[in-house]
Design a protein around this motif. Structure first.
Motif, PDB file in Angstrom:
ATOM      1  N   LEU A  44      -0.940  17.704  -5.343  1.00 14.04           N
ATOM      2  CA  LEU A  44      -1.217  19.132  -5.530  1.00 14.04           C
ATOM      3  C   LEU A  44      -0.602  19.942  -4.394  1.00 14.04           C
ATOM      4  CD1 LEU A  44      -2.732  21.481  -6.907  1.00 14.04           C
ATOM      5  CD2 LEU A  44      -4.719  20.903  -5.532  1.00 14.04           C
ATOM      6  N   ALA A  45      -0.754  19.427  -3.173  1.00 15.41           N
ATOM      7  CA  ALA A  45      -0.231  20.158  -2.017  1.00 15.41           C
ATOM      8  C   ALA A  45       1.287  20.298  -2.098  1.00 15.41           C
ATOM      9  CB  ALA A  45      -0.623  19.452  -0.727  1.00 15.41           C
ATOM     10  N   PHE A  46       1.953  19.220  -2.472  1.00 16.42           N
ATOM     11  CA  PHE A  46       3.407  19.299  -2.593  1.00 16.42           C
ATOM     12  C   PHE A  46       3.818  20.282  -3.683  1.00 16.42           C
ATOM     13  CE2 PHE A  46       3.715  15.215  -0.245  1.00 16.42           C
ATOM     14  CZ  PHE A  46       4.627  15.650   0.699  1.00 16.42           C
ATOM     15  N   VAL A 101       6.035   9.864   0.117  1.00 18.01           N
ATOM     16  CA  VAL A 101       4.928  10.201   1.017  1.00 18.01           C
ATOM     17  C   VAL A 101       3.583   9.972   0.330  1.00 18.01           C
ATOM     18  CG1 VAL A 101       3.859  12.058   2.326  1.00 18.01           C
ATOM     19  CG2 VAL A 101       6.349  11.883   2.210  1.00 18.01           C
ATOM     20  N   ILE A 110      -4.419  12.599  -5.467  1.00 17.13           N
ATOM     21  CA  ILE A 110      -4.537  13.802  -6.300  1.00 17.13           C
ATOM     22  C   ILE A 110      -4.215  15.038  -5.467  1.00 17.13           C
ATOM     23  CG2 ILE A 110      -6.096  15.218  -7.679  1.00 17.13           C
ATOM     24  CD1 ILE A 110      -7.724  12.785  -8.304  1.00 17.13           C
ATOM     25  N   MET A 111      -4.806  15.079  -4.287  1.00 17.37           N
ATOM     26  CA  MET A 111      -4.698  16.289  -3.486  1.00 17.37           C
ATOM     27  C   MET A 111      -3.320  16.440  -2.834  1.00 17.37           C
ATOM     28  SD  MET A 111      -7.141  18.088  -3.966  1.00 17.37           S
ATOM     29  CE  MET A 111      -8.283  17.653  -5.268  1.00 17.37           C
ATOM     30  N   ILE A 112      -2.718  15.331  -2.453  1.00 23.12           N
ATOM     31  CA  ILE A 112      -1.416  15.475  -1.786  1.00 23.12           C
ATOM     32  C   ILE A 112      -0.339  15.853  -2.806  1.00 23.12           C
ATOM     33  CG2 ILE A 112      -0.583  13.076  -1.870  1.00 23.12           C
ATOM     34  CD1 ILE A 112       0.320  13.461   1.030  1.00 23.12           C
ATOM     35  N   THR A 144      -0.968   7.140  -0.018  1.00 20.94           N
ATOM     36  CA  THR A 144      -2.399   7.436  -0.138  1.00 20.94           C
ATOM     37  C   THR A 144      -2.878   6.993  -1.510  1.00 20.94           C
ATOM     38  OG1 THR A 144      -2.058   9.571  -1.164  1.00 20.94           O
ATOM     39  CG2 THR A 144      -2.037   9.516   1.226  1.00 20.94           C
ATOM     40  N   VAL A 148      -8.503  10.148  -4.443  1.00 19.12           N
ATOM     41  CA  VAL A 148      -8.536  11.596  -4.352  1.00 19.12           C
ATOM     42  C   VAL A 148      -7.439  12.112  -3.426  1.00 19.12           C
ATOM     43  CG1 VAL A 148      -9.999  13.554  -3.875  1.00 19.12           C
ATOM     44  CG2 VAL A 148     -11.003  11.425  -4.596  1.00 19.12           C
ATOM     45  N   TYR A 149      -7.134  11.329  -2.394  1.00 21.72           N
ATOM     46  CA  TYR A 149      -6.078  11.760  -1.477  1.00 21.72           C
ATOM     47  C   TYR A 149      -4.763  11.914  -2.226  1.00 21.72           C
ATOM     48  CZ  TYR A 149      -9.357  10.731   2.213  1.00 21.72           C
ATOM     49  OH  TYR A 149     -10.452  10.736   3.013  1.00 21.72           O
ATOM     50  N   GLN A 197       2.218  22.845  -4.613  1.00 13.07           N
ATOM     51  CA  GLN A 197       1.991  24.191  -4.095  1.00 13.07           C
ATOM     52  C   GLN A 197       3.145  24.622  -3.186  1.00 13.07           C
ATOM     53  OE1 GLN A 197      -0.341  25.565  -6.083  1.00 13.07           O
ATOM     54  NE2 GLN A 197      -1.217  26.581  -4.315  1.00 13.07           N
ATOM     55  N   PHE A 246      -1.437  15.497  -9.659  1.00 16.97           N
ATOM     56  CA  PHE A 246      -1.894  16.853  -9.961  1.00 16.97           C
ATOM     57  C   PHE A 246      -0.774  17.835  -9.620  1.00 16.97           C
ATOM     58  CE2 PHE A 246      -6.219  19.218  -9.926  1.00 16.97           C
ATOM     59  CZ  PHE A 246      -5.740  20.116 -10.846  1.00 16.97           C
TER      60      PHE A 246
END
Lengths: 390, 331, 290
Positions: free
Chosen positions: B136-138, B122, B132-134, B126, B129-130, B140, B62
């Motif tokens: 996304l976090a990167f 990194v 997908i979200m990580i 995971t 969903v983890y 961001q 993501f």
């Protein structure tokens, strides 16, 4: 009814004045952000512009007028594609509108290279005022720094010694604070840059209170303005430390959402709906009649953009194909601006007055900005000297 | 001689159509659409890159907009320094900017590959969903990095003073630029086709289906996935370099998280794990966006539900529908 | 930083934390039980804020408005669940991300059509409009204090609900073994719809309470949505007490980050925290079904 007849007469008069070789039609590409959270600004621009076109009977400068609307979605590459399409496919004569500086920076190059005029109704990036100024680019609003410079001057004149500054961490934010400091000479006791679209300022407000300033100047537009002003009042700071801002912090597009938290706050702008000149009275009344709300400065800018284009087409007798003549006609700015005195600097940015305004309640109980005085008369921007254009 | 199947015939026809597009558009008096087609082809490259990890590897990234952004900014930053004659790095080894595509574009690919490598290093620890979200976090983090990069315009973005120069080609000419992008798109497609057809691709798909088994038979799937993720990021970076040239402008809005979402939409819309599907998806997505937004200001209210319908009823993508229609389902 | 200022910032961090918890609790429950990843959770937050504002204008009371907005949002959410989301439970996460991304676009545009493009007005209720001196020399907004207390109360209620009631038992059972629950004759579909409604009501509560502080506007759900996802991922997806711990952690890190770090670093602090925690524990702090 009087208005309608007057419009018909003007239209007819213009029709007779036209020489045979003039263009029959003028096409204006109107780009604005019409989706997403920033939609309200785009809507104000479009409404103001349409009203400005209507003022001359739907015919800018007497020419049949077609407005092609485009939504840039606040994405510079989408704005670029729209501009390309308007220039190449629709062959517009002028591109107007544009809310955000980043979209403007993306379209300014290709549009001016194609020798199509841009009349910016809002975005006034410093680059286009200075070294990248362009014979095909006009800004009918202001340069980004101006409104902040005016408040810097006012806070200086009012004798505040220790000021705390806040703005979002993006170019318009840092420019705003630079503009303020250009005219404010007292002590800056603290400066906080916050994340773009940050919703909550509790942490920063606590720091601010601890710094014990005499006054606070912040630049927050749109939703951020609503958040900040509400939270400032809720923290009990409004009674304690006077808050100042540019018009964006307290204009008609955010005032109703801020409510009484905004009451009594001072701000600076190039315009106020309370300005008592003929053009403005007609504009404010017409806008309220047509859209059922009070106009914001954005609407005023776009209205003026339409009036400017109208005046320039009239001045060249509809012969907009002659680009040099048309440019000179635009430069002449021979129209009644709703802001009173208006003329273009050599960099095609305005030289105009900046006013001090205060949020008050009108007789209907609505929050509006009253006119409290003039801060700058015939004020130009600081970047004009970098512009090589004559 | 490869066997002539309806598939290869289709491919030949598609390529012929792509090549003939500019003269056809010129003929029907709509030369402007060459630019639209170029932009679509650029996004198609990015979508194909995403398909590599998403469709084949089953890794729902993501954050692919970040790689487009890194690629675009590389070209933008180099071009800025070349234009105003300043140095990118000062010190023992001074490095200046450049307009040359032969230097800037590979650097863009390298930069986004590096970023993808570290994010993958990194994130691939995971799953689900983890992951997908990580990602996304990167993305961001990178988004905010560019927002705060004041030297290069911050949130206002960065104007490209000129397009890259490449072997004397006039990249300002819409048609020339179009053919170049199409050439790159086809090259990327061929490269990816070979990649997924090779043992590498089978390991990636195997890891998607049953990672434990692949590990058991001796494939270090983590490393394979990391390589796959890095290649995907590199190709997305190339798309970014092209996009920067087409728009002549880069800004953080390229990296906004909704952009990553749109890329996923393109891939799924066209058909995951097909390589050609994402191309169809990009065409459909961008044209639909264009047509709908000209139709009404409230085009999102049509677009949103349309997306849900696609997911519910056509989750094998448009390409799947087309193939079912022609009875040529190869999946 | 003086001790008093430090204490105030801790309060700010906790207040943001409970707000995030209200959002995260619903999201993590829905994920834990239905295995559904719902990007449109932020839209429910936005709905909550708009509906609270509308009902406040109709009734003249903020509390009444909030009270009405909770069931109203829950009903809207349950309708969406029935019509669209129900089909997605057996799909992979990708389909869910996409479809709920579509829902965000839909809700944003719908809100814009109904309530207009400008920010909407919602004010602090009169009783909570002043400041309270929580510590000598620290006036703290009464409304924020109320949010903090309300959030903690809801957290306590949720833990009671899950640990002590029949619904909670079903929720716990549903999270660990879906087939078993339905085999025991429980209407699992009804359970799903109820849980979804509960999550929506919590989101609406967060939105309604945020309304007086923030601009009630289209897109307000997205900024909190991403933070909420950070929270549930750090906490361990499906774990309600993980969500609580993570929400308070994120609230505090965000608050102190924005005060102590330079602007650019502050923006990245949360995401860095999440990446570090996932490197250390790839399934979050309190993994479910580990």
């Amino acid at each position: 009814m009087f208005m309608k007849r007057a419009l018909l007469v003007t239209a007819a008069a213009a029709l007779f004045a036209l020489p045979a070789q003039a263009a029959e039609k003028v096409k204006v590409g109107f780009i604005a952000t019409m989706s997403g959270p920033a939609r309200a600004l785009g809507q104000d621009l479009l409404d103001g512009f349409k009203l400005g076109v209507e003022k001359s009977g739907g015919k800018l400068g007497g020419l049949e007028t077609e407005i092609i609307e485009g939504d840039d979605q606040l994405k510079p590459d989408v704005g670029r594609q729209l501009a390309d399409r308007m220039v190449k496919r629709d062959q517009v004569d002028i591109i107007a509108g544009v809310v955000f500086s980043n979209v403007m920076m993306a379209i300014a190059g290709p549009v001016t290279r194609a020798e199509t005029f841009i009349v910016s109704a809002n975005a006034g990036p410093s680059a286009l005022a200075g070294e990248m100024c362009n014979p095909f680019f006009f800004n009918v609003a202001w340069q980004n720094d101006n409104t902040h410079e005016a408040m810097g001057q006012h806070v200086q004149d009012a004798g505040y010694k220790r000021v705390y500054l806040m703005a979002p961490n993006y170019p318009a934010g840092t420019d705003a604070l630079a503009g303020f400091k250009r005219f404010y000479k007292g002590e800056i006791v603290g400066e906080a840059l916050t994340q773009i679209n940050q919703p909550d300022y509790a942490a920063e407000l606590a720091q601010l209170r601890a710094a014990e300033p005499d006054a606070v100047y912040v630049f927050y537009p749109g939703g951020m303005a609503v958040n900040f002003v509400k939270q400032y009042a809720q923290a009990g700071l409004k009674e304690e430390i006077p808050l100042f801002g540019p018009s964006f912090l307290l204009d008609q597009s955010v005032l109703q959402a801020q409510g009484d938290a905004a009451l009594g706050l001072y701000n600076t702008a190039f315009w106020s709906q309370a300005l008592d000149n003929e053009a403005n009275v007609e504009f404010v009344r017409g806008f309220e009649e047509k859209y059922g709300r009070l106009p914001s400065p954005y609407a005023a800018q776009a209205y003026d953009a339409a009036r400017l284009i109208d005046s320039a087409i009239r001045r060249v007798d509809g012969n907009i194909e002659d680009k040099d003549a048309f440019r000179e006609a635009l430069e002449a700015a021979d129209f009644q601006s709703v802001r009173g005195p208006f003329r273009f600097n050599h960099n095609h940015y305005p030289i105009q007055n900046y006013y001090l305004r205060k949020v008050v309640k009108d007789e209907q109980g609505r929050l509006v900005n009253s006119l409290e005085g003039t801060v700058f008369t015939d004020h130009a921007d600081a970047y004009a000297s970098e512009c090589k254009m004559k | 001689m490869p066997k002539i199947t309806p598939g290869t015939l289709g491919a030949v026809a598609a390529v012929a159509l792509l090549l003939a597009l500019p003269p056809i558009l010129d003929l029907v008096g709509a030369p402007f659409y060459v630019d639209v087609a170029t932009r679509i082809a650029i996004f198609a490259i990015a979508a194909v890159a995403l398909d590599l990890v998403l469709g084949y590897g089953g890794m729902v990234s993501f954050g692919h907009a970040a790689f487009i952004g890194v690629g675009a900014y590389t070209v933008g930053i180099l071009s800025t320094h070349a234009s105003n004659g300043t140095l990118l790095f000062d010190g023992a080894l001074p490095i200046g900017g450049t307009h040359s595509a032969l230097i800037a574009w590979p650097l863009a690919v390298l930069a986004s590959a590096l970023v993808a490598f570290f994010i993958g290093l990194v994130s691939l620890r995971t799953r689900g969903v983890y992951f997908i979200m990580i990602t996304l976090a990167f993305a961001q983090m990178i988004y905010f990095f560019f927002v705060s990069l004041e030297t290069y315009g911050g949130d206002d973005g960065l104007s490209l003073w000129e397009r890259s120069s490449l072997l004397g080609l006039d990249l300002y000419d819409s048609t020339v630029f179009y053919y170049l992008v199409i050439f790159i798109l086809i090259a990327v497609l061929v490269f990816c086709r070979r990649l997924v057809g090779a043992r590498f691709g089978r390991v990636i798909v195997g890891a998607r289906e049953n990672e434990r088994r692949m590990n058991a038979i001796g494939f270090p799937t983590y490393r394979y996935k990391l390589v796959c993720f890095t290649i995907s990021g590199a190709i997305a970076g190339l798309a970014g370099a092209l996009l920067a040239n087409q728009t002549e402008f880069v800004s953080p809005s390229l990296l906004h998280w909704t952009r990553s979402g749109e890329l996923i939409v393109m891939v799924v819309l066209g058909g995951m794990g097909t390589l050609l599907g994402p191309v169809v998806g990009a065409i459909f997505f961008l044209l639909l966006e264009d047509v709908l937004s000209e139709l009404t200001q409230h085009w999102m209210i049509i677009f949103g539900p349309l997306l849900i319908l696609v997911v519910l009823f056509a989750n094998r993508g448009l390409l799947g529908l087309l193939r079912r229609g022609t009875g040529n389902d190869t999946r | 930083m003086t001790a008093a200022l430090f204490a105030e910032q801790v309060l700010n961090g906790l207040q943001l934390g409970v707000m995030l918890f209200l959002m995260a609790a619903g999201l993590t429950l829905v994920f834990g039980i239905m295995n559904l990843i719902n990007l449109a959770h932020g839209s429910l937050y936005m709905m909550g804020a708009y509906l609270t504002a509308t009902f406040q204008q109709a009734t003249g009371s903020f509390f009444l408005g909030l009270l009405l907005a909770l069931p109203a949002t829950a009903v809207v959410a349950m309708l969406v669940e029935l019509v669209a989301l129900r089909q997605l439970y057996d799909r992979d996460h990708l389909d869910q991300v996409l479809a709920t991304f579509g829902l965000i676009l839909f809700f944003n545009e719908l809100t814009r059509i109904i309530w207009g493009p400008s920010a909407y007005f919602l004010d602090v209720p009169e009783v909570l409009s002043g400041t309270v001196e929580v510590l000598p020399g620290i006036p703290y907004p009464a409304f924020r204090l109320a949010i903090l207390l309300a959030g903690l109360a809801v957290a306590a209620f949720l833990f009671f609900l899950i640990a002590r009631t029949r619904l909670g038992m079903l929720i716990r059972a549903g999270a660990s073994n879906r087939e078993m629950v339905s085999a025991l004759g429980v209407d699992i579909r009804l359970l799903y719809t109820l849980v979804f409604g509960l999550g929506a009501a919590l989101a609406a509560l967060a939105g309604g309470m945020a309304g007086p502080i923030l601009a009630v506007q289209v897109g307000m759900g997205e900024s909190i949505l991403i933070l909420t996802f950070v929270v549930i991922v750090i906490g361990g997806i499906g774990s309600v007490h993980g969500a609580l711990v993570a929400a308070l952690l994120v609230g505090l890190v965000d608050t102190f980050g924005s005060v102590l770090l330079p602007a650019a670093a502050a923006e990245m602090a949360i995401y860095l925290l999440m990446a570090l925690i996932l490197v250390w524990r790839p399934s979050g702090l309190f993994p479910v079904n580990a």
